[in-house]
Structure formats: structure tokens, C-alpha cells
Design an enzyme around this catalytic site. Sequence first.
Site, PDB file in Angstrom:
ATOM      1  CG  ASP A 164     -22.672  19.909 -21.614  1.00 58.76           C
ATOM      2  OD1 ASP A 164     -21.765  20.668 -21.987  1.00 58.76           O
ATOM      3  OD2 ASP A 164     -23.575  20.278 -20.827  1.00 58.76           O
ATOM      4  CE  LYS A 199      -7.082  31.545 -26.717  1.00 56.48           C
ATOM      5  NZ  LYS A 199      -7.987  32.224 -25.822  1.00 56.48           N
ATOM      6  CG  ASN A 246      -7.143  35.494 -24.989  1.00 56.61           C
ATOM      7  OD1 ASN A 246      -6.718  34.968 -26.014  1.00 56.61           O
ATOM      8  ND2 ASN A 246      -8.265  35.131 -24.417  1.00 56.61           N
ATOM      9  CD  GLU A 282      -9.044  38.466 -28.173  1.00 56.33           C
ATOM     10  OE1 GLU A 282      -9.919  38.505 -27.279  1.00 56.33           O
ATOM     11  OE2 GLU A 282      -8.697  37.409 -28.727  1.00 56.33           O
ATOM     12  CE1 TYR A 283      -8.980  40.374 -22.968  1.00 54.13           C
ATOM     13  CE2 TYR A 283      -8.640  41.825 -21.103  1.00 54.13           C
ATOM     14  CZ  TYR A 283      -9.175  40.667 -21.633  1.00 54.13           C
ATOM     15  OH  TYR A 283      -9.886  39.822 -20.826  1.00 54.13           O
TER      16      TYR A 283
END
Length: 326
Positions: A30, A189, A193, A196-197
Site C-alpha cells: 500500500d 456487482k 448495489n 441494495e439502494y
Amino acid sequence: MQLGMVGLGRMGGNIVRRLLKAGHDCVVWDRDPAPGQALAQEGARAVDGLRAMVAALDAPRAIWVMLPAGAATEEALAELAALLTPGDVAIDGGNSFWKDGVRRGAMLRAKGLHFLDIGTSGGVWGLARGYSLMVGGEAAAVERLDPIFRALAPGKGAAVPTPGRDGLDPRPEEGYVHCGPNGAGHYVKMVHNGIEYGMMQAMAEGLDLMAHADSEALPPEHRLTLNLPDITEGWRRGSVVASWLLDLTAQALAADPKLEDYSGHVSDSGEGRWTVQAAVETAVPATVLSAALWARFASRDEDRFSGKALSAMRKGFGGHLEPKKG
């Protein structure tokens, strides 16, 4: 099995931890050295850059990029494309636009490399609960990395068996799905989502309605004072709307019945917009998903209990901290 992980934020770091617990060998990097140093204390091998990561892994390599969608992911994959050797696999596990996955897959295949676009769901709870994985890419590359996906997925015990699945692909029952070629993982995906909203918005509006059941706009005899922590706790048991979202909502209400610690400003991270865009491109009616996106826009100006409920859910599953309203 070996895996390189680029990006050690909430998701990337916990993916590594889950793999380490399953006995896999993880090389990590990272830009901020601190999370890599912490993971090195837990058994990972921390390096100081992508070139060092490629050198630390045995061929054929697999390197997972878990960075914000857009420039950061694009730059990392472009650098890896110049460093990896034919047969290696590059993975984008972030929330990238699915058409970028199609393009990136073609670019990497031209260099003899494999590319997987993986929609990753599980948020800050993935370390303990496992991750739902939606994978796009060539079948051979997906099958080669099956031990990685199996270790990350929740496993069969996370849900009761679905009748009628005898003889079908066993991987979805474990919690990971090979959705199709490049682009398919992030497309699925994206739609996940968007759904999901809609689910979150329906729950938030219902809670808002109950929170105002004692409104002074109603005749006194029609005013109801409802205990939302108790109601959501009761719904968790046997109700048709029982779900993980409801679990998180009940937890938030138990700690803060009026959700006063939440701003009600609800961000959108892109997938909802892309879902609505895909609906327009395919002429598929998506009225609920579209309305849920508009509601998130409206939350940035309005001050409603529904917005606070959405903020509480987002913090619960993803650790998202919404900005305060101006």
C-alpha cells in the site's frame, strides 16, 4: 496458494487477513506503509512497490488490486501489465465500471495475461462473515484461483440449502459465482448495489413513516407513538423483511433510537448511477432503483429520518462515515 494484494484499506486488508487464516501466502503493498507493516506482524510479506511484489511471487502469479475505481485502479493495472509475465493473473476487486473490465481484459490478454473483474460484497464484516464474490473472466483463470475464492467466501453454512440445485455448479452455494467473461463480475456487482439502494430506501422510508406516526398533522386520536428499536428487533425474527440490513438497522436503533448521531446525508459510490444508466441503455424499466438513487441526491438537502436510517445502514455494513450537512 500465493496472492499479491495491492491496496490495504478496509476491504483489502481484511481480505488478506481471511486468506492468512486459511493458510495462504500473501504479499502486500500500500502507498501508506503502516497497514502493510501491521499485516506483516500477522504473517503477510510486505513489500515497497509493485515491482518488488512481482519479484516476490512465483509464476504464474496472481495479483489482486483493491483500490478506488478510476485513476488509482487504472494506473496500478497499467503498471502491472508492464511487469507481469504471460500466464499471470491481474484482478480488479474494487467497484469499477463494468465496461472498464471489458476493456482492461482485452488489453491484458493482448500481453498474454489473464484478467478477472471481481465484484466483492461483504464490507467491514467480510473478515468474520466471508465475502460474496461475483467473478468475471476466463474459466481457466477462475478455476486456478478457486482455493483463494473458497477461502474468502462464506461457505455453505451461511444459508440453508436451496431445493433443486442438485447437479448444478457447487460454487454459488459456497458464496462465489463465475458470472461470465470480463465485465460480467462488475456488471453483476453493479446491479447488486442498485438493488441494495432500493432495499435500503424501502426500509428507510418505512421507518420514516413510523417515526412520524405521532405527527401533529394527524387528529390526536390517530397519533401513534411507536418504538422503532422494539419493532425492528421483532421484525428480525420470522418477518418476511428479515435481512442483514434489518439486523444492522436494529443495532443502530438500539444504540441511538432517534439516530441523532447520523447526518442523513447519503452518498452514492457510483454503482447506483451505473445501474440506472444500464437500464436506460437496455430500455429495462427500473423505477424503484432509479427512485432510490434520486432519494440519495435529495438527502443532501433534506433533513429526514429516512436519510439518517440510510446513513446508519451504510455505516453498519461498509463503515461509511457520511459528511455532516452544511
